[in-house]
Write an enzyme that holds these catalytic residues in place. Structure first.
Site, PDB file in Angstrom:
ATOM      1  N   PRO A 148       0.782  -1.235   0.000  1.00 16.52           N
ATOM      2  CG  PRO A 148      -0.884  -1.553   1.577  1.00 16.52           C
ATOM      3  CD  PRO A 148       0.441  -2.079   1.141  1.00 16.52           C
ATOM      4  CD  GLU A 149       4.281   2.879  -3.376  1.00 17.55           C
ATOM      5  OE1 GLU A 149       4.752   4.002  -3.543  1.00 17.55           O
ATOM      6  OE2 GLU A 149       4.554   1.911  -4.102  1.00 17.55           O
ATOM      7  CE  LYS A 200       3.771   5.293   1.765  1.00 19.38           C
ATOM      8  NZ  LYS A 200       5.125   4.776   2.022  1.00 19.38           N
ATOM      9  NE  ARG A 224      11.872   0.148   1.309  1.00 17.70           N
ATOM     10  CZ  ARG A 224      11.307  -0.648   2.188  1.00 17.70           C
ATOM     11  NH1 ARG A 224      11.682  -0.609   3.440  1.00 17.70           N
ATOM     12  NH2 ARG A 224      10.395  -1.501   1.801  1.00 17.70           N
TER      13      ARG A 224
END
Length: 282
Positions: free
Chosen positions: A2-3, A59, A249
Site C-alpha cells: 500500500p502506497e 498512507k 530499499r
DNA sequence: CAGATTGTTCTCAT
DNA sequence: TATGAGAACAATCT
C-alpha cells in the site's frame, strides 16, 4: 504494497461501505494489530457511533465518527475490504467492524507491521499526523519545490520520507524519478528549477492513473511493469536497468540518456490522449 | 537455510 | 541538526 493510490482505494471502500452507517459491532480477532488501545476500549469507543467521513493523509486512513477517530495504516501487506457479515472471515482478517445491518469492514493484514490506532479527539488526530509532510496528491507546486529545496539528502530518500512528503512509497518514487529522467541519488536541493518543475509534473501524471487503478499499475510502458523482470530493460530506451539499494530499499533506475527518454514518455501520453479524443469525437 | 520483501521507527555513526 | 546505514518488527516466498 500500500502506497497512496492503494490507500485512496481503501478510502473509497470505507466511504461506500460505512459512511452514514452505525458501527454495531467491533470484533478484534487479533489484538496484535492494535496500537495504543485495547480491544475493549476500541469496542467501547466505537460501538454505537456513526462513520461520518473517510479521510486520507499520506498512507494513513481516517474513519471519523464525530467523536473518536479510527486511524488505519496498512504497512506492507494490509488491506481494507467490505464484506457481508455472514461470509466467513479469512485467517488474516484481524479486525471486523459490522456497520449497519449488512455491511462489514474487514482490516486484513498478512503481517502485523502496522495496524489500527484510536484518536480520542481532533487534537489526537493532529498529534498522530504531526510528523507528516504535505500530502502528495494535494500539495501544490510551490510547496513541493520548497520540500526539495529544503533537503540535502538524495531526492529518492526525500520523496519516500513521510515527514517531508506524505504518500509516496518505493515503487512510486522510482516510477516518478524515471519519468522525470532524474537519477535517484541526486541531492534534492541541487535540482534546478526546470527539474523541480518536471518532477512535480511527473508526480501528478503518475499519481492520477495510479489512483484510478488503486495501485501503481505494472503497465508495459511503466518502469513498474519491468522492475521485477529477471533481466530488466528500460521500456523507453532499452537500456539495461540498474538495481541498487537506497534508503534501505531496492531502487531501480535507468542509467541511459535522459531528455530523450522524457520526450518519449510525453509523446506516448500525448499520443494516447489524442487517440482517445479522436475516437471519442468521430 | 539464507536472503528477500511495495512500511515505519529506532539507534548509532558521520 | 541533518543525513545515512542498519536493525527490528511479522510473515511469507524464492
Amino acid at each position: 504494497m500500500p502506497e497512496l493510490p492503494d490507500v485512496e482505494g481503501f478510502r473509497n471502500v470505507l466511504q461506500s461501505c460505512a459512511k452514514g452507517r452505525t458501527i454495531r459491532r467491533v470484533d478484534v480477532r487479533d489484538p496484535g494489530v492494535l496500537h495504543g488501545v485495547s480491544a475493549r476500549r476500541l469496542r467501547d469507543s466505537l460501538e454505537g457511533r456513526r462513520v461520518t467521513r473517510a479521510e486520507r493523509h499520506g498512507k494513513w486512513l481516517l474513519a471519523r465518527t464525530g467523536g473518536p477517530t479510527l486511524a488505519l495504516h496498512f504497512g506492507m501487506t494490509g488491506l481494507l475490504l467490505c464484506a457481508d457479515p455472514d461470509d466467513a472471515a479469512e485467517p488474516h482478517d484481524r479486525v471486523l467492524l459490522t456497520v449497519g445491518r449488512d455491511h462489514q469492514l474487514r482490516y486484513r493484514d498478512q503481517r502485523k507491521l502496522q495496524g489500527l490506532r484510536l484518536a480520542d479527539d481532533d487534537f489526537d488526530v493532529v498529534r498522530l499526523l504531526r510528523d507528516q509532510g504535505p500530502d502528495a496528491l494535494t500539495v501544490d507546486r510551490e510547496e513541493f519545490e520548497d520540500v526539495l529545496a529544503s533537503h540535502r539528502g538524495r531526492v529518492k530518500s526525500v520523496l519516500i520520507d513521510q515527514s517531508a512528503l506524505a504518500g509516496l512509497g518505493n515503487l512510486l518514487a522510482d516510477e516518478i524519478l524515471w519519468r522525470a529522467g532524474l537519477r535517484p541519488n541526486t541531492p534534492a536541493n541541487v535540482l534546478a528549477e526546470p527539474e523541480r518543475r518536471r518532477l512535480y509534473t511527473e508526480m501528478r501524471r503518475t499519481l492520477r492513473p495510479a489512483v484510478a487503478a488503486c495501485r501503481v499499475p505494472p503497465r508495459p510502458t511503466w518502469l513498474t511493469g519491468h522492475r521485477d523482470d529477471p533481466d530488466p530493460h528500460c521500456p523507453r530506451c532499452g537500456t539495461h536497468l540498474r538495481r541498487t539499494r537506497m534508503a534501505g530499499r531496492t531502487t531501480v533506475w535507468c542509467p541511459g540518456a535522459r531528455r530523450r527518454g522524457v520526450r518519449a514518455a510525453d509523446d506516448f501520453e500525448t499520443t494516447a490522449r489524442r487517440a482517445r479524443a479522436g475516437s471519442g469525437s468521430r
